[in-house]
Design a protein around this motif. Structure first.
Motif, PDB file in Angstrom:
ATOM      1  N   SER A 154       0.838  -1.203   0.000  1.00 13.72           N
ATOM      2  CA  SER A 154       0.000   0.000   0.000  1.00 13.72           C
ATOM      3  C   SER A 154       0.861   1.236   0.000  1.00 13.72           C
ATOM      4  O   SER A 154       1.992   1.230   0.495  1.00 13.72           O
ATOM      5  CB  SER A 154      -0.930   0.024   1.221  1.00 13.72           C
ATOM      6  OG  SER A 154      -1.896  -1.000   1.146  1.00 13.72           O
ATOM      7  N   SER A 155       0.301   2.303  -0.545  1.00 15.48           N
ATOM      8  CA  SER A 155       0.943   3.613  -0.530  1.00 15.48           C
ATOM      9  C   SER A 155       0.264   4.470   0.524  1.00 15.48           C
ATOM     10  O   SER A 155      -0.963   4.419   0.688  1.00 15.48           O
ATOM     11  CB  SER A 155       0.831   4.268  -1.900  1.00 15.48           C
ATOM     12  OG  SER A 155       1.414   3.453  -2.893  1.00 15.48           O
ATOM     13  N   PHE A 156       1.073   5.288   1.248  1.00  9.67           N
ATOM     14  CA  PHE A 156       0.565   6.031   2.398  1.00  9.67           C
ATOM     15  C   PHE A 156       0.842   7.521   2.233  1.00  9.67           C
ATOM     16  O   PHE A 156       1.918   7.926   1.775  1.00  9.67           O
ATOM     17  CB  PHE A 156       1.238   5.553   3.688  1.00  9.67           C
ATOM     18  CG  PHE A 156       0.804   4.179   4.127  1.00  9.67           C
ATOM     19  CD1 PHE A 156      -0.074   4.022   5.182  1.00  9.67           C
ATOM     20  CD2 PHE A 156       1.260   3.046   3.472  1.00  9.67           C
ATOM     21  CE1 PHE A 156      -0.472   2.765   5.587  1.00  9.67           C
ATOM     22  CE2 PHE A 156       0.856   1.784   3.875  1.00  9.67           C
ATOM     23  CZ  PHE A 156      -0.010   1.638   4.932  1.00  9.67           C
ATOM     24  N   GLY A 157      -0.151   8.322   2.624  1.00  7.17           N
ATOM     25  CA  GLY A 157       0.012   9.767   2.692  1.00  7.17           C
ATOM     26  C   GLY A 157      -0.356  10.249   4.072  1.00  7.17           C
ATOM     27  O   GLY A 157      -1.406   9.875   4.614  1.00  7.17           O
ATOM     28  N   VAL A 158       0.502  11.080   4.683  1.00  2.19           N
ATOM     29  CA  VAL A 158       0.299  11.548   6.054  1.00  2.19           C
ATOM     30  C   VAL A 158       0.163  13.072   6.030  1.00  2.19           C
ATOM     31  O   VAL A 158       0.944  13.766   5.374  1.00  2.19           O
ATOM     32  CB  VAL A 158       1.477  11.125   6.958  1.00  2.19           C
ATOM     33  CG1 VAL A 158       1.221  11.566   8.399  1.00  2.19           C
ATOM     34  CG2 VAL A 158       1.706   9.621   6.877  1.00  2.19           C
ATOM     35  N   ALA A 159      -0.834  13.577   6.771  1.00  3.53           N
ATOM     36  CA  ALA A 159      -1.060  15.026   6.833  1.00  3.53           C
ATOM     37  C   ALA A 159      -1.413  15.421   8.247  1.00  3.53           C
ATOM     38  O   ALA A 159      -2.088  14.671   8.969  1.00  3.53           O
ATOM     39  CB  ALA A 159      -2.164  15.446   5.875  1.00  3.53           C
ATOM     40  N   ALA A 160      -0.944  16.606   8.643  1.00  2.39           N
ATOM     41  CA  ALA A 160      -1.263  17.167   9.963  1.00  2.39           C
ATOM     42  C   ALA A 160      -2.348  18.208   9.827  1.00  2.39           C
ATOM     43  O   ALA A 160      -2.401  18.949   8.850  1.00  2.39           O
ATOM     44  CB  ALA A 160      -0.008  17.783  10.585  1.00  2.39           C
ATOM     45  N   ASN A 161      -3.213  18.268  10.819  1.00  2.19           N
ATOM     46  CA  ASN A 161      -4.273  19.274  10.805  1.00  2.19           C
ATOM     47  C   ASN A 161      -3.731  20.591  11.348  1.00  2.19           C
ATOM     48  O   ASN A 161      -3.206  20.639  12.451  1.00  2.19           O
ATOM     49  CB  ASN A 161      -5.458  18.809  11.652  1.00  2.19           C
ATOM     50  CG  ASN A 161      -6.482  19.907  11.797  1.00  2.19           C
ATOM     51  OD1 ASN A 161      -6.826  20.573  10.835  1.00  2.19           O
ATOM     52  ND2 ASN A 161      -6.953  20.120  13.022  1.00  2.19           N
ATOM     53  N   LYS A 162      -3.869  21.643  10.550  1.00  2.00           N
ATOM     54  CA  LYS A 162      -3.455  22.976  10.976  1.00  2.00           C
ATOM     55  C   LYS A 162      -4.565  23.950  10.656  1.00  2.00           C
ATOM     56  O   LYS A 162      -4.558  24.618   9.632  1.00  2.00           O
ATOM     57  CB  LYS A 162      -2.158  23.381  10.287  1.00  2.00           C
ATOM     58  CG  LYS A 162      -0.985  22.464  10.614  1.00  2.00           C
ATOM     59  CD  LYS A 162       0.278  22.892   9.890  1.00  2.00           C
ATOM     60  CE  LYS A 162       1.433  21.950  10.195  1.00  2.00           C
ATOM     61  NZ  LYS A 162       2.676  22.342   9.479  1.00  2.00           N
TER      62      LYS A 162
END
Length: 577
Positions: A531-539
């Motif tokens: 699987s490919s993963f994308g990570v994002a932070a909430n700002k």
């Protein structure tokens, strides 16, 4: 569930007050029935007003279209006058004066109907056209150019008047959209009559001047033939919307036959004569009279259609009046029946209803009710008390079903994870509650080449892959993390963490967990799952922005070759959160 204290306290006064309340309710029913009658009558009056408005509007539209016909009708006597044939000048002059007087009278009436259009421009065109007709008629011999200019000026007058026609048509359609079809049908009929008249006028100048047919006149005639053909096709696609008998159909057939056989063929004959250089077989005045007769059925068809349409809406107006009387009478009877039945309802229904209502109140608060309920009212109320007992049973079943349905509505059926709707519903509050020490991070993952797995091993194997991926994700997250399947092969994990390194580390563990899935196909072949993963932070993002940000990171992971983790570019630039 126990009723609140204030509810129990009011229970004793409830039975004492309900009798008075039901009596007031009965009187209120009479009042509401009166209001309902008024609302219905108001609606009927609106229908009546709409029908009346449509009748008035159609009558005005017919006057406007009749004025357009009067402008068209000036062409034939003008042509005869310009032809200047011996013995016909006085008759032609009388006919033209009559036609002009009718045009002027019709224009004055139209000006009172549609006042928003500048009539000065129309009158300027009309005066100029009439002056050119007089100049051409005074020439000896008459020249082709003079007749052609006069003819085109008459056309320009009609074209200028179209602003009045379109303004009235638009006003009528705007006030009643149901009239759009009939009004457009009437406009096409009028346009057909005008273009058919122009077709005859397109060759009148060469006839009067007795010269060979110019190419420009031939081309103009061909263009008009094309428009006439298109208008007939439009009329065939939009049949007379208010036909009630075969009579309008026969009028239509007669008009089209006369137009083709007696009109278009006559024009074609003179075009052929003028093209081959032979002498014209009849005079311009004779041609004009024959051609006008050929177009008479078109005028009859148009008039019959407008009359039939108007009659149809007058009938609707009468029906609205009748409906108003019927509704008023019925509602008076209903109100009388309600008032007369109040006493009987009070005596035979009130007390049993008190017992039943108290039982329903207790059931609503999940308090026990002593069954079977007894009453001394009408036997017809027995089903009510049976229904109360059934309600008790169904409420218990409903509680169990509600829990089950809530679980089904929020859970992906295949994997047991949260579905997209539940994931968003539970996740959105996280965007507001996270603080500086606990930030929300979203991890999106997409199974690599999942379509190939489905195509190669079948959908059953693909479903099993989805289940195993879901299990791998659940094995690596905490109990308070949110995990959901938000698409076909797309999953999401929402966590709270102090920094992006923690979130990225979890994403790597999840990637490794998916990669470690061991699964064999029916052929014994090991199925590779990554699987490919994308990570994002909430700002300070909205949910939509948050998802989009993680999705961009996921796309970057796919672009990087898949089976990897990528952090959102904004988070990389900002460093640790």
């Amino acid at each position: 569930m126990t009723a609140p204290a204030h509810v129990k306290k009011s229970q004793s006064s409830y039975r004492l007050g309900v009798s008075r309340q039901l009596w007031i309710g009965a009187l209120a029913a009479v009042f509401l029935s009166t209001v309902l009658a008024g609302i219905i009558l108001l609606h009927v009056s609106q229908l009546l007003f709409q029908a009346r408005h449509a009748v008035v509007g159609l009558e005005e539209l017919r006057q406007v279209l009749d004025t357009a016909s009067r402008i068209t009708a000036e062409r034939a006597p003008s042509n005869v006058l310009m032809a200047g044939e011996v013995g016909q000048i006085e008759t032609a002059r009388a006919r033209l004066n009559t036609a002009r007087a009718e045009t002027d009278r019709a224009l004055n009436q139209a000006a009172t109907i549609v006042a928003t259009v500048p009539y000065n421009d129309i009158m300027r065109h009309l005066v100029q056209a009439r002056a050119l007709v007089e100049l051409a008629a005074a020439e000896t011999p008459v020249r082709y150019e003079s007749v052609q200019r006069a003819t085109e000026a008459l056309f320009a007058t009609y074209d200028a008047y179209q602003a009045v026609v379109m303004s009235k048509a638009a006003e009528l359609i705007h006030s009643d959209p149901e009239l759009a079809g009939p009004v457009q049908h009437a406009l096409i009929l009028c346009a057909l009559r005008d273009d058919a008249g122009r077709l005859g006028s397109s060759i009148i100048a060469p006839l009067i001047a007795n010269i060979p047919m110019p190419e420009s006149n031939i081309a103009n005639g061909e263009r008009l033939n094309g428009r006439i053909k298109m208008q007939r096709q439009l009329l065939s696609l939009s049949p007379d919307l208010n036909d009630r008998s075969p009579f309008p159909v026969s009028l239509r057939a007669e008009a089209e036959a006369s137009l083709v056989k007696n009109g278009e063929l006559l024009v074609a004959r003179f075009v052929a004569e003028g093209t081959h250089g032979s002498a014209y077989s009849i005079s311009a005045a004779a041609f004009s009279d024959r051609y006008v007769q050929a177009l008479k059925p078109l005028e009859v068809w148009r008039t019959a259609y407008l009359d039939s349409l108007l009659a149809d809406y007058k009938q609707k107006e009468q029906q609205a009046w009748g409906l108003a009387w019927v509704v008023g009478t019925i509602m008076l009877c209903v109100i009388s029946l309600i008032a007369g039945g109040v006493l009987l309802v009070h005596q035979r229904v009130l007390q049993p209803l008190l017992v039943a209502s108290e039982a329903v109140v207790n059931l609503a608060h999940r308090e026990p009710v002593q069954f079977p309920l007894t009453h001394h009212g009408s036997p017809e109320l027995n089903p009510l008390f049976e229904a109360v007992a059934l309600l008790d049973l169904k409420l218990r079943e409903w509680d169990a079903d509600t829990q089950r349905l809530r679980h089904q509505a929020e859970t992906d059926e295949l994997t047991g994870l949260l579905n997209r709707r539940a994931f968003q519903m539970l996740g959105e509050p996280w965007l507001e509650t996270t603080g500086s020490d606990r930030n929300a991070f979203l991890i999106l993952l997409d199974i690599d080449h999942f379509k190939s797995i489905n195509d190669r091993y079948g959908h059953a194997t693909g479903d099993q892959v989805l289940i195993m991926v879901a299990n791998a994700l659940m094995a690596h997250v905490r109990s308070d993390d949110l995990v959901g399947r938000i698409g076909g092969e797309e999953f999401a994990v929402l966590i709270r963490a102090q920094d992006q390194e923690t979130a990225t580390a979890l994403a790597h563990r999840l990637r490794k967990g998916v990669e470690d899935i061991f699964m064999l196909a029916a052929t014994g072949e090991k199925i590779s799952v990554t699987s490919s993963f994308g990570v994002a932070a909430n700002k300070n993002l909205t949910w939509r922005q948050f998802m989009a940000k993680a999705d961009v990171a996921l796309y970057a992971a796919k672009q990087a070759g898949r089976n990897c983790v990528r952090l959102a570019e904004q988070d990389i630039a900002d460093g640790a959160v």
